[in-house]
Motif scaffolding. Structure first.
Motif, PDB file in Angstrom:
ATOM      1  N   THR A 299       0.832  -1.201   0.000  1.00 54.66           N
ATOM      2  CA  THR A 299       0.000   0.000   0.000  1.00 54.66           C
ATOM      3  C   THR A 299       0.867   1.251   0.000  1.00 54.66           C
ATOM      4  O   THR A 299       0.606   2.214  -0.735  1.00 54.66           O
ATOM      5  N   LEU A 300       1.914   1.261   0.810  1.00 51.28           N
ATOM      6  CA  LEU A 300       2.819   2.412   0.856  1.00 51.28           C
ATOM      7  C   LEU A 300       3.502   2.613  -0.497  1.00 51.28           C
ATOM      8  O   LEU A 300       3.666   3.746  -0.951  1.00 51.28           O
ATOM      9  N   GLY A 304       1.943   5.811  -1.871  1.00 51.97           N
ATOM     10  CA  GLY A 304       2.754   6.794  -1.158  1.00 51.97           C
ATOM     11  C   GLY A 304       3.015   8.059  -1.955  1.00 51.97           C
ATOM     12  O   GLY A 304       3.148   9.145  -1.387  1.00 51.97           O
ATOM     13  N   HIS A 305       3.063   7.946  -3.284  1.00 47.37           N
ATOM     14  CA  HIS A 305       3.320   9.132  -4.114  1.00 47.37           C
ATOM     15  C   HIS A 305       2.082  10.016  -4.227  1.00 47.37           C
ATOM     16  O   HIS A 305       2.179  11.167  -4.654  1.00 47.37           O
ATOM     17  N   ASP A 306       0.915   9.502  -3.841  1.00 49.19           N
ATOM     18  CA  ASP A 306      -0.339  10.243  -4.001  1.00 49.19           C
ATOM     19  C   ASP A 306      -0.876  10.810  -2.688  1.00 49.19           C
ATOM     20  O   ASP A 306      -1.738  11.706  -2.715  1.00 49.19           O
ATOM     21  N   PHE A 307      -0.395  10.280  -1.549  1.00 52.23           N
ATOM     22  CA  PHE A 307      -0.915  10.705  -0.252  1.00 52.23           C
ATOM     23  C   PHE A 307       0.262  11.000   0.684  1.00 52.23           C
ATOM     24  O   PHE A 307       1.116  10.145   0.911  1.00 52.23           O
ATOM     25  N   VAL A 313       5.370   8.043   5.926  1.00 50.17           N
ATOM     26  CA  VAL A 313       5.621   6.778   6.633  1.00 50.17           C
ATOM     27  C   VAL A 313       6.627   5.938   5.847  1.00 50.17           C
ATOM     28  O   VAL A 313       7.546   5.345   6.418  1.00 50.17           O
ATOM     29  N   ALA A 314       6.466   5.883   4.521  1.00 46.96           N
ATOM     30  CA  ALA A 314       7.402   5.122   3.689  1.00 46.96           C
ATOM     31  C   ALA A 314       8.815   5.682   3.818  1.00 46.96           C
ATOM     32  O   ALA A 314       9.793   4.918   3.900  1.00 46.96           O
ATOM     33  N   PHE A 315       8.943   7.017   3.861  1.00 46.11           N
ATOM     34  CA  PHE A 315      10.270   7.623   4.003  1.00 46.11           C
ATOM     35  C   PHE A 315      10.861   7.312   5.372  1.00 46.11           C
ATOM     36  O   PHE A 315      12.047   6.996   5.488  1.00 46.11           O
ATOM     37  N   VAL A 316      10.044   7.391   6.412  1.00 46.86           N
ATOM     38  CA  VAL A 316      10.525   7.061   7.761  1.00 46.86           C
ATOM     39  C   VAL A 316      11.029   5.628   7.796  1.00 46.86           C
ATOM     40  O   VAL A 316      12.111   5.342   8.343  1.00 46.86           O
ATOM     41  N   LEU A 325       7.291  -0.521  12.509  1.00 49.17           N
ATOM     42  CA  LEU A 325       6.894   0.747  13.117  1.00 49.17           C
ATOM     43  C   LEU A 325       6.837   0.656  14.629  1.00 49.17           C
ATOM     44  O   LEU A 325       7.118   1.623  15.330  1.00 49.17           O
ATOM     45  N   ARG A 326       6.459  -0.507  15.150  1.00 52.50           N
ATOM     46  CA  ARG A 326       6.298  -0.605  16.597  1.00 52.50           C
ATOM     47  C   ARG A 326       7.615  -0.395  17.322  1.00 52.50           C
ATOM     48  O   ARG A 326       7.639  -0.050  18.498  1.00 52.50           O
ATOM     49  N   TRP A 327       8.734  -0.621  16.596  1.00 48.25           N
ATOM     50  CA  TRP A 327      10.033  -0.473  17.234  1.00 48.25           C
ATOM     51  C   TRP A 327      10.648   0.896  16.991  1.00 48.25           C
ATOM     52  O   TRP A 327      11.189   1.509  17.926  1.00 48.25           O
ATOM     53  N   HIS A 328      10.593   1.389  15.762  1.00 47.52           N
ATOM     54  CA  HIS A 328      11.259   2.671  15.518  1.00 47.52           C
ATOM     55  C   HIS A 328      10.314   3.861  15.571  1.00 47.52           C
ATOM     56  O   HIS A 328      10.757   4.991  15.725  1.00 47.52           O
ATOM     57  N   SER A 329       8.997   3.637  15.457  1.00 47.47           N
ATOM     58  CA  SER A 329       8.026   4.736  15.525  1.00 47.47           C
ATOM     59  C   SER A 329       6.762   4.271  16.239  1.00 47.47           C
ATOM     60  O   SER A 329       5.690   4.184  15.644  1.00 47.47           O
ATOM     61  N   PRO A 330       6.860   3.971  17.541  1.00 50.21           N
ATOM     62  CA  PRO A 330       5.691   3.438  18.253  1.00 50.21           C
ATOM     63  C   PRO A 330       4.506   4.385  18.291  1.00 50.21           C
ATOM     64  O   PRO A 330       3.371   3.940  18.396  1.00 50.21           O
TER      65      PRO A 330
END
Length: 449
Positions: A299-300, A304-307, A313-316, A325-330
């Motif tokens: 999905t990303l 990702g290029h449209d939203f 999130v994809a860049f992060v 995500l739960r580890w680096h961006s909880p």
């Protein structure tokens, strides 16, 4: 003989029940009726939401633009020097002006993908802004970073890049015209100060939501000068701001900008905030992209290029050295459990107010001029006491003093400011160094993820 009768008998070890219904053992002790002591099982009830949840900040009406003939243009300066200055700002018309502008931009892109904005529909001022960002990207590529031997801290060539941006300011703004024709030189000086502060701090070599806010304030200045109109709002978010994000990502990765005031993994993002506000508005009533979709790589990749939300999130994900995500961006992980995008959009509005405009360590660096005026009663900055914002040292709680070594501080003498003393390298720099050494082929997975 029935050995199983309730009244007891041979082989039961029990006597007849007493008048209270309890069975009596042969020893004469009453056996308690456990049925009355076992708690009754009831289905679990869903926790009710609080009856008075925190209200979502509404969009104030965008005030009329100022009469430029009555303004005395000047170079913007810091005016939030004390806590009382910040309180005056929060109760001022300027606070409502900023809130109205940013939230109006967000509302303008509700349920709208980036691809809905075609080049043929862009106004000339918007095209000019995009050209400025293209040239900014070119300046970055013309100023490659120095070899720092694998260091993950900010690269000092960033200062050379900022100097080039500042030198181009007058030339870039000469292409704009307002309601009265060509912009006055003093107006260009005032507006360009915000653009110069949009790419990071020259001394600290860092970047954060305050610099992102400066870019929006540059656009607000252009609106106040009648360069851009309300009809440009949708393009300002989906084309201009989206392009600004692309340029900033290049700058961050090129010069290893340190996160300004980062909360680490417990923050929303090391650098940006507005992609999540604008991006949630884009997805407000999407038919199949749900908040949980940020965990789906396909999905990303596809949307990702449209939203903006998905793209950020994809860049992060691409800049972290661990997977998940739960580890680096909880915090992003927690937000993804929301029922719908309306909840997230409302939460982002609240966070913009509480984590940006109401945060003193962020707003102490905010610049006020004639187009974005300070409130009456706010402190005046002594030009002999503190240097310009772009050359200012570390920030914090906003009290100017010199320590025993002669170093200038701008926070309370007791304790530490948000950035004082300890430099924080970016995780983006760590990922880039690993990529250079060919170690980013597969991200480390935390056990049990």
């Amino acid at each position: 003989m029935d050995l199983t009768t309730r009244g007891g008998g041979p082989g039961t070890g029990q006597g007849p029940p007493t008048a209270t219904g309890q069975t009596v053992s042969k020893a004469g002790q009453a056996i308690p009726n456990l049925r009355d002591r076992i708690p009754k099982l009831e289905p679990r009830r869903r926790r009710q939401e609080p009856s008075n949840p925190t209200p979502v900040p509404e969009t104030p009406a965008l005030p009329p633009r100022p009469d430029l003939s009555t303004l005395e243009f000047r170079t913007p300066v810091r005016r939030i020097l004390l806590r009382k200055d910040h309180e005056l700002f929060l109760a001022s018309p300027t606070f409502n002006l900023i809130l109205s502008f940013v939230f109006s931009l967000s509302e303008s892109v509700a349920d709208t993908p980036i691809s809905a904005i075609e080049d043929s529909g862009l106004s000339e001022p918007v095209k000019t802004i995009l050209r400025i960002l293209d040239e900014t990207e070119a300046l970055c590529k013309e100023s490659p970073p120095d070899d720092q031997g694998g260091s993950r801290f900010g690269n000092k060539t960033f200062r050379l890049f900022l100097d080039k941006v500042k030198q181009r300011g007058s030339q870039w703004h000469a292409a704009f015209s307002g309601s009265g024709g060509k912009l006055p030189e003093a107006a260009v000086t005032e507006a360009s100060a915000y653009l110069n502060q949009s790419f990071g701090n020259r001394t600290r070599i860092d970047y954060g939501s305050g610099h992102e806010l400066n870019f929006m304030m540059w656009l607000l200045c252009l609106y106040q000068l009648s360069v851009i109109e309300k009809s440009d709002f949708k393009a300002l978010v989906l084309r201009v701001f989206a392009r600004y994000l692309e340029v900033m990502r290049l700058i961050q990765m090129t010069y290893y900008l340190e996160p300004a005031g980062s909360h680490g993994v417990w923050g929303l993002d090391d650098y940006q905030f507005l992609p999540f506000l604008f991006g949630a508005s884009q997805l407000l009533h999407h038919h199949f992209i749900t908040p949980r979709a940020i965990h789906q790589e396909l999905t990303l990749e596809e949307f990702g290029h449209d939203f903006l939300y998905l793209g950020q999130v994809a860049f992060v994900n691409s800049t972290k050295t661990v997977k998940g995500l739960r580890w680096h961006s909880p915090m992003l992980d927690d937000i993804s459990s929301a029922k719908n995008w309306e909840k997230i959009e409302g939460g982002m509005r609240s966070m913009f107010v509480s984590e940006v405009l109401k945060k003193l360590p962020v707003m102490q660096h905010f610049l006020f001029g004639s187009l974005i005026p300070a409130a009456e009663g706010m402190s005046e900055q002594d030009p002999n006491a503190v240097g310009s914002e772009e050359n200012e040292e570390e920030g914090g709680e906003v009290e100017v003093y010199d320590d025993s070594d002669g170093k200038r501080h701008v926070h309370q003498p007791t304790g530490w400011g948000d950035c004082c003393g300890i430099k924080v390298p970016s995780s983006l720099a760590a990922a880039e160094e690993m990529r250079k050494r060919g170690q980013m082929e597969s991200l480390r997975r935390i056990p049990f993820d």
